[in-house]
Design a protein around this motif. Structure first.
Motif, PDB file in Angstrom:
ATOM      1  N   LEU A 193      -9.040  95.188  62.132  1.00 30.82           N
ATOM      2  CA  LEU A 193      -8.898  95.100  60.682  1.00 30.82           C
ATOM      3  C   LEU A 193      -7.472  95.460  60.309  1.00 30.82           C
ATOM      4  CD1 LEU A 193     -10.395  94.631  57.931  1.00 30.82           C
ATOM      5  CD2 LEU A 193     -10.585  97.122  57.788  1.00 30.82           C
ATOM      6  N   ALA A 194      -6.756  94.493  59.752  1.00 33.89           N
ATOM      7  CA  ALA A 194      -5.405  94.746  59.252  1.00 33.89           C
ATOM      8  C   ALA A 194      -5.509  95.344  57.863  1.00 33.89           C
ATOM      9  CB  ALA A 194      -4.614  93.443  59.207  1.00 33.89           C
ATOM     10  N   LEU A 195      -4.670  96.334  57.576  1.00 37.69           N
ATOM     11  CA  LEU A 195      -4.694  97.008  56.278  1.00 37.69           C
ATOM     12  C   LEU A 195      -3.271  97.263  55.815  1.00 37.69           C
ATOM     13  CD1 LEU A 195      -6.228  98.692  54.027  1.00 37.69           C
ATOM     14  CD2 LEU A 195      -5.895 100.674  55.536  1.00 37.69           C
ATOM     15  N   GLY A 196      -2.977  96.860  54.597  1.00 38.36           N
ATOM     16  CA  GLY A 196      -1.642  97.096  54.064  1.00 38.36           C
ATOM     17  C   GLY A 196      -1.476  96.444  52.702  1.00 38.36           C
ATOM     18  N   TYR A 197      -0.215  96.352  52.289  1.00 38.23           N
ATOM     19  CA  TYR A 197       0.106  95.695  51.022  1.00 38.23           C
ATOM     20  C   TYR A 197       0.419  94.230  51.313  1.00 38.23           C
ATOM     21  CZ  TYR A 197       0.467 100.391  49.069  1.00 38.23           C
ATOM     22  OH  TYR A 197       0.199 101.675  48.666  1.00 38.23           O
ATOM     23  N   ALA A 198      -0.368  93.333  50.758  1.00 30.63           N
ATOM     24  CA  ALA A 198      -0.157  91.904  50.997  1.00 30.63           C
ATOM     25  C   ALA A 198       1.069  91.414  50.245  1.00 30.63           C
ATOM     26  CB  ALA A 198      -1.387  91.116  50.568  1.00 30.63           C
ATOM     27  N   ASP A 199       1.724  90.424  50.824  1.00 32.17           N
ATOM     28  CA  ASP A 199       2.870  89.793  50.167  1.00 32.17           C
ATOM     29  C   ASP A 199       2.344  88.703  49.235  1.00 32.17           C
ATOM     30  OD1 ASP A 199       5.116  88.461  49.379  1.00 32.17           O
ATOM     31  OD2 ASP A 199       5.917  88.118  51.387  1.00 32.17           O
ATOM     32  N   PRO A 200       2.400  88.925  47.918  1.00 27.47           N
ATOM     33  CA  PRO A 200       1.829  87.939  46.982  1.00 27.47           C
ATOM     34  C   PRO A 200       2.581  86.620  46.959  1.00 27.47           C
ATOM     35  CG  PRO A 200       3.071  89.596  45.774  1.00 27.47           C
ATOM     36  CD  PRO A 200       3.026  90.049  47.209  1.00 27.47           C
ATOM     37  N   GLU A 201       3.807  86.601  47.467  1.00 22.96           N
ATOM     38  CA  GLU A 201       4.594  85.375  47.463  1.00 22.96           C
ATOM     39  C   GLU A 201       4.301  84.498  48.679  1.00 22.96           C
ATOM     40  OE1 GLU A 201       6.395  84.731  44.816  1.00 22.96           O
ATOM     41  OE2 GLU A 201       5.795  86.674  44.010  1.00 22.96           O
ATOM     42  N   ALA A 202       3.630  85.055  49.668  1.00 20.79           N
ATOM     43  CA  ALA A 202       3.343  84.298  50.886  1.00 20.79           C
ATOM     44  C   ALA A 202       2.263  83.255  50.617  1.00 20.79           C
ATOM     45  CB  ALA A 202       2.908  85.241  52.001  1.00 20.79           C
ATOM     46  N   ILE A 203       2.556  82.013  50.934  1.00 21.00           N
ATOM     47  CA  ILE A 203       1.638  80.915  50.633  1.00 21.00           C
ATOM     48  C   ILE A 203       0.250  81.115  51.254  1.00 21.00           C
ATOM     49  CG2 ILE A 203       1.236  78.443  50.961  1.00 21.00           C
ATOM     50  CD1 ILE A 203       4.229  78.016  50.655  1.00 21.00           C
ATOM     51  N   PRO A 204       0.133  81.545  52.523  1.00 22.95           N
ATOM     52  CA  PRO A 204      -1.214  81.703  53.108  1.00 22.95           C
ATOM     53  C   PRO A 204      -2.096  82.679  52.333  1.00 22.95           C
ATOM     54  CG  PRO A 204       0.457  81.789  54.803  1.00 22.95           C
ATOM     55  CD  PRO A 204       1.182  81.837  53.505  1.00 22.95           C
ATOM     56  N   ASN A 205      -1.469  83.647  51.670  1.00 22.26           N
ATOM     57  CA  ASN A 205      -2.250  84.652  50.947  1.00 22.26           C
ATOM     58  C   ASN A 205      -2.877  84.119  49.670  1.00 22.26           C
ATOM     59  OD1 ASN A 205      -1.670  86.502  52.908  1.00 22.26           O
ATOM     60  ND2 ASN A 205      -0.090  87.575  51.755  1.00 22.26           N
ATOM     61  N   ASN A 206      -2.496  82.922  49.275  1.00 18.36           N
ATOM     62  CA  ASN A 206      -3.051  82.332  48.063  1.00 18.36           C
ATOM     63  C   ASN A 206      -4.191  81.356  48.352  1.00 18.36           C
ATOM     64  OD1 ASN A 206      -1.279  83.519  45.986  1.00 18.36           O
ATOM     65  ND2 ASN A 206       0.342  82.443  47.078  1.00 18.36           N
ATOM     66  N   LEU A 207      -4.581  81.274  49.614  1.00 20.51           N
ATOM     67  CA  LEU A 207      -5.714  80.424  49.973  1.00 20.51           C
ATOM     68  C   LEU A 207      -7.017  81.105  49.567  1.00 20.51           C
ATOM     69  CD1 LEU A 207      -7.063  78.013  51.408  1.00 20.51           C
ATOM     70  CD2 LEU A 207      -6.905  79.324  53.542  1.00 20.51           C
ATOM     71  N   VAL A 208      -7.780  80.447  48.720  1.00 21.24           N
ATOM     72  CA  VAL A 208      -9.089  80.943  48.306  1.00 21.24           C
ATOM     73  C   VAL A 208     -10.142  79.991  48.875  1.00 21.24           C
ATOM     74  CG1 VAL A 208     -10.586  81.539  46.369  1.00 21.24           C
ATOM     75  CG2 VAL A 208      -8.112  81.903  46.190  1.00 21.24           C
ATOM     76  N   THR A 209     -10.917  80.466  49.809  1.00 24.97           N
ATOM     77  CA  THR A 209     -11.900  79.604  50.453  1.00 24.97           C
ATOM     78  C   THR A 209     -13.085  79.337  49.533  1.00 24.97           C
ATOM     79  OG1 THR A 209     -12.911  81.561  51.471  1.00 24.97           O
ATOM     80  CG2 THR A 209     -11.277  80.359  52.762  1.00 24.97           C
ATOM     81  N   GLU A 210     -13.740  78.212  49.780  1.00 22.60           N
ATOM     82  CA  GLU A 210     -14.877  77.817  48.956  1.00 22.60           C
ATOM     83  C   GLU A 210     -16.115  78.628  49.327  1.00 22.60           C
ATOM     84  OE1 GLU A 210     -15.445  73.661  49.439  1.00 22.60           O
ATOM     85  OE2 GLU A 210     -13.416  73.125  48.769  1.00 22.60           O
ATOM     86  N   ARG A 211     -17.006  78.800  48.358  1.00 24.34           N
ATOM     87  CA  ARG A 211     -18.282  79.457  48.595  1.00 24.34           C
ATOM     88  C   ARG A 211     -19.400  78.571  48.064  1.00 24.34           C
ATOM     89  NH1 ARG A 211     -15.596  81.999  51.585  1.00 24.34           N
ATOM     90  NH2 ARG A 211     -15.560  84.247  51.901  1.00 24.34           N
ATOM     91  N   ALA A 212     -20.492  78.528  48.791  1.00 19.61           N
ATOM     92  CA  ALA A 212     -21.617  77.687  48.402  1.00 19.61           C
ATOM     93  C   ALA A 212     -22.300  78.259  47.164  1.00 19.61           C
ATOM     94  CB  ALA A 212     -22.618  77.606  49.551  1.00 19.61           C
ATOM     95  N   PRO A 213     -22.802  77.399  46.263  1.00 18.52           N
ATOM     96  CA  PRO A 213     -23.558  77.882  45.108  1.00 18.52           C
ATOM     97  C   PRO A 213     -24.865  78.514  45.561  1.00 18.52           C
ATOM     98  CG  PRO A 213     -23.727  75.493  45.285  1.00 18.52           C
ATOM     99  CD  PRO A 213     -22.706  75.933  46.294  1.00 18.52           C
ATOM    100  N   ILE A 214     -25.371  79.445  44.784  1.00 21.05           N
ATOM    101  CA  ILE A 214     -26.537  80.221  45.231  1.00 21.05           C
ATOM    102  C   ILE A 214     -27.767  79.353  45.470  1.00 21.05           C
ATOM    103  CG2 ILE A 214     -25.680  82.297  44.086  1.00 21.05           C
ATOM    104  CD1 ILE A 214     -27.882  81.930  41.993  1.00 21.05           C
ATOM    105  N   GLN A 215     -27.867  78.208  44.783  1.00 21.15           N
ATOM    106  CA  GLN A 215     -29.039  77.359  44.999  1.00 21.15           C
ATOM    107  C   GLN A 215     -29.073  76.754  46.397  1.00 21.15           C
ATOM    108  OE1 GLN A 215     -26.807  76.909  42.526  1.00 21.15           O
ATOM    109  NE2 GLN A 215     -26.200  74.742  42.301  1.00 21.15           N
ATOM    110  N   ASP A 216     -27.938  76.784  47.092  1.00 22.22           N
ATOM    111  CA  ASP A 216     -27.898  76.238  48.448  1.00 22.22           C
ATOM    112  C   ASP A 216     -28.565  77.143  49.481  1.00 22.22           C
ATOM    113  OD1 ASP A 216     -26.512  74.151  47.362  1.00 22.22           O
ATOM    114  OD2 ASP A 216     -24.757  74.325  48.664  1.00 22.22           O
TER     115      ASP A 216
END
Length: 223
Positions: A193-216
């Motif tokens: 587990l990596a722990l620290g202050y994330a770089d908000p300017e880093a492009i990979p850190n802005n990836l928000v993965t999709e989540r299935a709707p609860i009905q699925d």
């Protein structure tokens, strides 16, 4: 911070700032995470925390093993199922494509993928690297407990303005982790587990993965 805010803003960060995290904050996160639900109150988690030079030594040892072709026996549990059904295979491939796209690593770029893979073992430059273990004698219920504990760590980190990245990749080089941290043979290395202050300017850190709707995945019984 509301719990819902911590959940909504928790993401697996892959670029961290070099800013140090105080030991007091790390201890606060761990101490509060011990309130995690636990079958029979066994509290089976074993946690190894590396900071500063110790974190760098662990990272260096794993990278040295990779360069030497020392893959050891590999992980001691299956991170993924042996066979994927179409639904889960689709989800896995989608997030992989999204991640490597934002990283600028095109499909087929083996060197680029290896470079990114190696960054796992640097804890993505986070100043704190943790290793979560469980005793071999424990059953499936205690693995669930460890998962709940891990989630508590990640959400409590958000309350402190910190970010994390859980990393099953460390299980693949558990023989090096075990040697460097003195982890006894009666424990299984679950993940890092990596722990620290994330770089908000880093492009990979802005990836928000999709989540299935609860009905699925939810079945209701109300009559």
């Amino acid at each position: 911070m509301l719990v819902s805010e911590a959940i909504a803003t928790r993401r697996s960060m892959r670029t961290f700032k070099p800013d140090p995290v105080s030991r007091a904050d790390v201890e606060w996160i761990i101490a509060n995470a011990t309130r995690a639900a636990s079958n029979g109150n066994l509290q089976p988690w074993k946690l190894y925390v590396t900071i500063g030079p110790a974190r760098e030594r662990l990272s260096g040892a794993i990278l040295k093993a990779i360069d030497a072709g020392d893959n050891g026996p590999g992980g001691e549990y299956d991170v993924y199922p042996k066979e994927f059904t179409p639904l889960y295979d689709q989800r896995r491939k989608l997030v992989g494509k999204q991640l490597y796209t934002v990283l600028g690593v095109p499909r087929g770029d083996a060197a680029g993928m290896l470079k990114q893979f190696r960054r796992n073992f640097l804890f993505f430059d986070a100043p704190v690297g943790m290793i979560l273990c469980v005793e071999r004698r424990m059953g499936g219920g205690q693995w669930i407990d460890c998962g709940i504990f891990l989630d508590q760590l990640m959400l409590l980190a958000r309350e402190k303005g910190l970010h994390t990245c859980p990393q099953a990749a460390f299980s693949r080089y558990q023989h090096v982790v075990r040697r460097e941290l003195g982890i006894p043979d009666d424990q299984i290395v679950i993940c890092g587990l990596a722990l620290g202050y994330a770089d908000p300017e880093a492009i990979p850190n802005n990836l928000v993965t999709e989540r299935a709707p609860i009905q699925d995945f939810t079945t209701w019984f109300d009559q």
